[in-house]
Design a protein around this motif. Sequence first.
Motif, PDB file in Angstrom:
ATOM      1  N   SER A 267     -35.701 -30.829  22.859  1.00  0.00           N
ATOM      2  CA  SER A 267     -36.402 -30.239  21.722  1.00  0.00           C
ATOM      3  C   SER A 267     -36.125 -31.032  20.448  1.00  0.00           C
ATOM      4  N   GLY A 268     -37.176 -31.370  19.731  1.00  0.00           N
ATOM      5  CA  GLY A 268     -37.045 -32.129  18.490  1.00  0.00           C
ATOM      6  C   GLY A 268     -37.196 -33.627  18.665  1.00  0.00           C
ATOM      7  N   THR A 269     -37.360 -34.082  19.913  1.00  0.00           N
ATOM      8  CA  THR A 269     -37.483 -35.525  20.176  1.00  0.00           C
ATOM      9  C   THR A 269     -38.684 -36.125  19.450  1.00  0.00           C
ATOM     10  N   ILE A 270     -39.826 -35.461  19.558  1.00  0.00           N
ATOM     11  CA  ILE A 270     -41.051 -35.998  18.955  1.00  0.00           C
ATOM     12  C   ILE A 270     -40.941 -35.991  17.433  1.00  0.00           C
ATOM     13  N   ARG A 271     -40.392 -34.921  16.880  1.00  0.00           N
ATOM     14  CA  ARG A 271     -40.231 -34.854  15.422  1.00  0.00           C
ATOM     15  C   ARG A 271     -39.298 -35.960  14.931  1.00  0.00           C
ATOM     16  N   ARG A 276     -39.044 -41.500  12.300  1.00  0.00           N
ATOM     17  CA  ARG A 276     -38.609 -42.899  12.355  1.00  0.00           C
ATOM     18  C   ARG A 276     -39.791 -43.872  12.419  1.00  0.00           C
ATOM     19  N   GLY A 277     -40.998 -43.328  12.465  1.00  0.00           N
ATOM     20  CA  GLY A 277     -42.182 -44.184  12.499  1.00  0.00           C
ATOM     21  C   GLY A 277     -42.504 -44.747  13.864  1.00  0.00           C
ATOM     22  N   LEU A 278     -41.883 -44.196  14.910  1.00  0.00           N
ATOM     23  CA  LEU A 278     -42.077 -44.737  16.254  1.00  0.00           C
ATOM     24  C   LEU A 278     -43.391 -44.283  16.894  1.00  0.00           C
ATOM     25  N   LEU A 279     -44.059 -43.325  16.262  1.00  0.00           N
ATOM     26  CA  LEU A 279     -45.311 -42.813  16.824  1.00  0.00           C
ATOM     27  C   LEU A 279     -46.515 -43.143  15.942  1.00  0.00           C
ATOM     28  N   LYS A 281     -48.416 -45.713  15.662  1.00  0.00           N
ATOM     29  CA  LYS A 281     -49.570 -46.392  16.264  1.00  0.00           C
ATOM     30  C   LYS A 281     -50.539 -45.402  16.917  1.00  0.00           C
ATOM     31  N   TYR A 282     -50.039 -44.239  17.285  1.00  0.00           N
ATOM     32  CA  TYR A 282     -50.904 -43.238  17.916  1.00  0.00           C
ATOM     33  C   TYR A 282     -51.692 -42.432  16.878  1.00  0.00           C
ATOM     34  N   LYS A 283     -51.186 -42.426  15.644  1.00  0.00           N
ATOM     35  CA  LYS A 283     -51.861 -41.665  14.587  1.00  0.00           C
ATOM     36  C   LYS A 283     -53.189 -42.312  14.195  1.00  0.00           C
ATOM     37  N   LYS A 284     -53.265 -43.622  14.345  1.00  0.00           N
ATOM     38  CA  LYS A 284     -54.459 -44.357  13.930  1.00  0.00           C
ATOM     39  C   LYS A 284     -55.715 -43.811  14.596  1.00  0.00           C
ATOM     40  N   HIS A 285     -55.591 -43.421  15.857  1.00  0.00           N
ATOM     41  CA  HIS A 285     -56.756 -42.950  16.611  1.00  0.00           C
ATOM     42  C   HIS A 285     -56.769 -41.431  16.792  1.00  0.00           C
ATOM     43  N   GLY A 286     -55.823 -40.743  16.161  1.00  0.00           N
ATOM     44  CA  GLY A 286     -55.812 -39.285  16.242  1.00  0.00           C
ATOM     45  C   GLY A 286     -55.194 -38.740  17.510  1.00  0.00           C
ATOM     46  N   LEU A 287     -54.517 -39.597  18.271  1.00  0.00           N
ATOM     47  CA  LEU A 287     -53.840 -39.119  19.478  1.00  0.00           C
ATOM     48  C   LEU A 287     -52.587 -38.323  19.116  1.00  0.00           C
ATOM     49  N   PHE A 288     -52.117 -38.525  17.913  1.00  0.00           N
ATOM     50  CA  PHE A 288     -50.999 -37.755  17.361  1.00  0.00           C
ATOM     51  C   PHE A 288     -51.329 -37.512  15.896  1.00  0.00           C
ATOM     52  N   ARG A 289     -51.550 -36.268  15.536  1.00  0.00           N
ATOM     53  CA  ARG A 289     -51.993 -35.999  14.169  1.00  0.00           C
ATOM     54  C   ARG A 289     -51.583 -34.598  13.738  1.00  0.00           C
ATOM     55  N   MET A 290     -51.632 -34.381  12.437  1.00  0.00           N
ATOM     56  CA  MET A 290     -51.307 -33.069  11.894  1.00  0.00           C
ATOM     57  C   MET A 290     -52.586 -32.265  11.719  1.00  0.00           C
ATOM     58  N   SER A 291     -52.553 -31.031  12.198  1.00  0.00           N
ATOM     59  CA  SER A 291     -53.670 -30.106  12.045  1.00  0.00           C
ATOM     60  C   SER A 291     -53.148 -28.883  11.309  1.00  0.00           C
ATOM     61  N   GLY A 292     -53.539 -28.747  10.051  1.00  0.00           N
ATOM     62  CA  GLY A 292     -52.971 -27.665   9.249  1.00  0.00           C
ATOM     63  C   GLY A 292     -51.489 -27.911   9.045  1.00  0.00           C
ATOM     64  N   LYS A 293     -50.672 -27.039   9.592  1.00  0.00           N
ATOM     65  CA  LYS A 293     -49.221 -27.175   9.448  1.00  0.00           C
ATOM     66  C   LYS A 293     -48.536 -27.556  10.758  1.00  0.00           C
ATOM     67  N   ILE A 294     -49.333 -27.850  11.793  1.00  0.00           N
ATOM     68  CA  ILE A 294     -48.733 -28.182  13.090  1.00  0.00           C
ATOM     69  C   ILE A 294     -49.138 -29.591  13.514  1.00  0.00           C
ATOM     70  N   TRP A 295     -48.281 -30.211  14.307  1.00  0.00           N
ATOM     71  CA  TRP A 295     -48.590 -31.523  14.865  1.00  0.00           C
ATOM     72  C   TRP A 295     -49.213 -31.340  16.247  1.00  0.00           C
TER      73      TRP A 295
END
Length: 344
Positions: A267-271, A276-279, A281-295
């Motif tokens: 728990s907390g690994t992704i956060r 640390r900026g390790l994710l 590259k996935y934000k660029k295409h919306g594979l990892f993104r914030m929606s409202g207050k949740i990721w």
Amino acid sequence: MSMLMDDYNKRLSQLHSTLDILLKEYDRLPDAAYQVFSIEAEIRSFELRKDRLNLEFSHFNCSMCKQKITDADEPVRMGAKGSFMICPRCIRTINQIKGTTELEEQLGLKSPGTVKQDCEGPLKPLQAEKLIRKSEKCWLVHEVVADLFYRVGRRRNNLLHSWIEEMSDRLNMLKDQKQLLDELRTLIPDSHTQILSLQFQIQDLQTKVDRIKGGKLPYRCSQCGVWIKEGGNPTFFGTYTICSNCKEVVSNVMTTSEAEKKHGLTSGTIRRDNSRGLLDKYKKHGLFRMSGKIWLIHDVVILDKYKELKSEDTPVMQGSEISSDLSQRSASIFNRVMESRRGD
């Protein structure tokens, strides 16, 4: 070929004109819902034929929706060798999944929690189609729900195939009535005429129900564009349709807590890795993104970052391996010609 395309376009224009007339006279038309459905099915059938004439070959398929990746597409490449490819259509589909807060902001709803409450109530029919689902404590909603439900006055009937169910119920009722009259034939005057009338009505309704549920009518997935022919009640809402592959793409969007539990991450690994900026590259295409207050994160990100992302390689037919499918044989010949040209 051009003459054939002109004929298809002419017929499509005629069908669209007919559809406009039916919609205009909808309230006066008997079995209006079926009549409109039938014309729309004819339109889709001709569109399918046109698409087959414009068939494009490709060396690659999207690893998610399995549809062709054309030269005009710019797929997202993932995996160790970039062999896992995601087409722009699937990227769009993934980005259409939102948390309830984001959707409420998009719709301008003034009462917080409205969408969450509706997910527990009138939106329930959409759970089976993966257009809404619960990820841990959060509801995730496909943005098409805004068009199907909220922008048309929150009418629940738009989410149900009530006219198909009504037609099936009426068919069963007529069958029961006919059976009863058959049993009382000798006791009721003019029962023969009534039985014949019921028989004709049953035949008419049975033909319509069989046509709807028989898996013969084409539907086009609104997400990936694939043509679908499946038996049983079709998955469609108005003009929106979604195929089984796209349902899987949608259902694999989840909250970070669900992703961690699903894949056995601490728990907390992704956060932590996000901070640390390790994710990034996935934000660029919306594979990892914030929606409202949740990721929100797609399952493919977890596989790529923490596990092993495998791509299903499409086997190339060799020698005497000849497909029985005409389009596959044509694609094989085309690919061989292109390979030989590159070799030259």
